[in-house]
Structures are given as C-alpha cells and as structure tokens.
Design a protein around this motif. Sequence first.
Motif, PDB file in Angstrom:
ATOM      1  N   LEU A   1      21.602  21.410  54.874  1.00  0.00           N
ATOM      2  CA  LEU A   1      20.796  22.634  55.018  1.00  0.00           C
ATOM      3  C   LEU A   1      21.129  23.552  53.855  1.00  0.00           C
ATOM      4  O   LEU A   1      22.269  23.583  53.395  1.00  0.00           O
ATOM      5  CB  LEU A   1      21.171  23.362  56.316  1.00  0.00           C
ATOM      6  N   CYS A   2      20.152  24.296  53.385  1.00  0.00           N
ATOM      7  CA  CYS A   2      20.432  25.245  52.309  1.00  0.00           C
ATOM      8  C   CYS A   2      19.481  26.417  52.420  1.00  0.00           C
ATOM      9  O   CYS A   2      18.446  26.340  53.094  1.00  0.00           O
ATOM     10  CB  CYS A   2      20.308  24.581  50.937  1.00  0.00           C
ATOM     11  N   SER A   3      19.862  27.510  51.793  1.00  0.00           N
ATOM     12  CA  SER A   3      19.041  28.716  51.892  1.00  0.00           C
ATOM     13  C   SER A   3      19.237  29.577  50.661  1.00  0.00           C
ATOM     14  O   SER A   3      20.088  29.317  49.824  1.00  0.00           O
ATOM     15  CB  SER A   3      19.416  29.516  53.144  1.00  0.00           C
ATOM     16  N   GLU A   4      18.439  30.638  50.599  1.00  0.00           N
ATOM     17  CA  GLU A   4      18.620  31.731  49.648  1.00  0.00           C
ATOM     18  C   GLU A   4      18.422  33.020  50.428  1.00  0.00           C
ATOM     19  O   GLU A   4      17.844  33.013  51.518  1.00  0.00           O
ATOM     20  CB  GLU A   4      17.589  31.669  48.505  1.00  0.00           C
ATOM     21  N   TYR A   5      18.851  34.116  49.843  1.00  0.00           N
ATOM     22  CA  TYR A   5      18.551  35.428  50.418  1.00  0.00           C
ATOM     23  C   TYR A   5      17.408  36.037  49.608  1.00  0.00           C
ATOM     24  O   TYR A   5      17.559  36.286  48.409  1.00  0.00           O
ATOM     25  CB  TYR A   5      19.775  36.339  50.376  1.00  0.00           C
ATOM     26  N   PHE A   6      16.268  36.241  50.273  1.00  0.00           N
ATOM     27  CA  PHE A   6      15.092  36.722  49.545  1.00  0.00           C
ATOM     28  C   PHE A   6      14.838  38.218  49.735  1.00  0.00           C
ATOM     29  O   PHE A   6      14.038  38.800  49.019  1.00  0.00           O
ATOM     30  CB  PHE A   6      13.850  35.927  49.963  1.00  0.00           C
ATOM     31  N   GLY A   7      15.487  38.829  50.723  1.00  0.00           N
ATOM     32  CA  GLY A   7      15.285  40.265  50.924  1.00  0.00           C
ATOM     33  C   GLY A   7      15.132  40.591  52.395  1.00  0.00           C
ATOM     34  O   GLY A   7      14.835  39.721  53.211  1.00  0.00           O
ATOM     35  N   GLU A   8      15.326  41.878  52.722  1.00  0.00           N
ATOM     36  CA  GLU A   8      15.381  42.274  54.127  1.00  0.00           C
ATOM     37  C   GLU A   8      14.019  42.187  54.813  1.00  0.00           C
ATOM     38  O   GLU A   8      13.938  42.252  56.037  1.00  0.00           O
ATOM     39  CB  GLU A   8      15.950  43.692  54.250  1.00  0.00           C
ATOM     40  N   GLU A   9      12.942  42.027  54.028  1.00  0.00           N
ATOM     41  CA  GLU A   9      11.612  41.966  54.645  1.00  0.00           C
ATOM     42  C   GLU A   9      11.342  40.619  55.311  1.00  0.00           C
ATOM     43  O   GLU A   9      10.343  40.467  56.001  1.00  0.00           O
ATOM     44  CB  GLU A   9      10.529  42.294  53.606  1.00  0.00           C
ATOM     45  N   TYR A  10      12.226  39.645  55.124  1.00  0.00           N
ATOM     46  CA  TYR A  10      12.001  38.316  55.703  1.00  0.00           C
ATOM     47  C   TYR A  10      12.824  38.121  56.968  1.00  0.00           C
ATOM     48  O   TYR A  10      13.879  38.733  57.146  1.00  0.00           O
ATOM     49  CB  TYR A  10      12.353  37.223  54.683  1.00  0.00           C
TER      50      TYR A  10
END
Length: 285
Positions: free
Chosen positions: A131-140
């Motif tokens: 599993l992997c992710s990124e942080y795209f911003g608080e709007e998500y």
Amino acid sequence: MRNILQAMFGKRSVVVSSPTAVRATLPMFPFAAQPEDAYPGQVSSAEPLQGVCPVCGMPCSFERFTENLRESGFCSSCGSFNRQRQLAHVLRRQCGLRAAGAMVFPQDFVIYNTESNGAMHTQLSVASGYLCSEYFGEEYERGQDVDGRRHEDLQNLSFGDASIDLVLSSDVLEHMPDPYRAHSEIFRVLRPGGRHIFTVPFNAQAAHDDIRAKFVDGQIVYLADKQFHGDPVRPDEGILVWTIFGLEMLVRLADIGFQPFAWNLFQPDEGIVGSYSLVFEARKA
Ligand SMILES: [Zn+2]
C-alpha cells in the motif's frame, strides 16, 4: 550495524524515561560527541563506490555524491540515493530478508509506504500486500483516490486497527504539525510485532525537539526560520519543516507504546556513507 540505544544501555531494553534522563546520558551517546571528520565517510564527488544496492539488491556503482551526501550517490541500477538505501538496509535486516536480490515478502505481509514514488516504491510495488499514499492536502478525504494515487494524512489514517506489518517513512514526519499523533496512528494500524522503519531530520545533541512551526487558532505560527524541503508532489513550493527531532522523540515513542531503536549506519559497500546515517525503528511488541 548496531543499535545505538543498546550501545548506550548495554543489554537492557530501552531505558529512556524522560528528556532529562536522556540528557544525562548524552556524553555516552556515540553520535553526539563524534566530530564530523572522525568518520571515514567523506567521499569525493568524483569517486563512485562499488557494491550491492540494498534497495534493488543488484551489484552496481554509486555515483555522483554531492555535499548533500544523504540525498546523492545514485545507484547505477535503480537510481536510489543514500537515504533510501539506509532505510532499505534496516528493512532487509530487521525483516529477515536477504542482503542481495529482490526484496521478497510473505504473501500476507502488508507494507504501507508513506510515499508513492521513488526507488523504494518501485521495488516494493510488486509485493502483493503493498500500500502507498501521498498527502495531497486537507481538502481530500483520507483514503481517497486522487488521480490514481491514495491520499492519506498520517495524523488520521484510513487503515483499520492492527492491519499492517511494516510502515515506511523517509523524511516525512517533520512535515506535519503533530508528528506524535502520526506516530500514535501508526501504532494503531500496526499489527502486534509490526514495525515502523523511518528517517527524520534528527539532532542527537538536542534533548528536546526543535519545534519550528505550530498551529494556533488555525493559523501557522513560525517559531524559527521557515525551512522547506523538496517535495515531488509540490515541486514548485516544497514542503514546510515543522520539527527537527531530538532525543525527546525516543522518549515519546516509548510513551506511545513502541520499543524505539536507532541505527547509525556506515556501509560503503552498500552506498551508505557520511557521518549522519541514522535510521529509526519503532516496534510494536
Ligand atoms: Zn539500486
């Protein structure tokens, strides 16, 4: 490779009860008193090293070291740099993998990588439980798919309790307002016996964390000069450094319930050089 905390405290398990107690042990702390040039780790940018890359497991050369040793010296096979190899070295060692060849995990072994790009991601992405992710911003929303990639906030993960065997983060925890909430979340999602292997900017001579920015009434208040690190998701602006960690981090990890370990690596035949090759491991018993 040796566990620095074991070097400090012998065979006893980690005894870090408070920053004050840690400060008292500072003279014994091997990487605290070490002058830069006492390490044989300085390499000339003109000199590639030969060896086996712990990220891809292939024989290769490590090329183009710069003054930023942690983030240079690229593997001729997979393109990994020094800091990624440090993480991979501890991962292979602690997860009982072979030192060379591809990283092969058991079928039901769940790995969560807190980034979804780079040499480590490429190597691990073939694992069945990856599993992997990124942080795209608080709007998500946590767990949301954003253009084919998963959004996660480490301070509020979407994963279930005790669902993951291994969490990896490489210079990520300094980029959030509440890193210990993130550590607590990681503790929650790890299975018993699971581990978080990570790197962060760390000052071994500081008893306390250096908090450079904090949230007050929804606004960022800067307590020190603004520092930004490069970020593949935000190539133009970079990403803010909220914390440079000190020995307090080890105490607070123990408070959360982890067994903390610190490794200071020097493995030129794996392209791991420099006086600052610290990798941390937080184990859930
Ligand atoms: Zn490689």
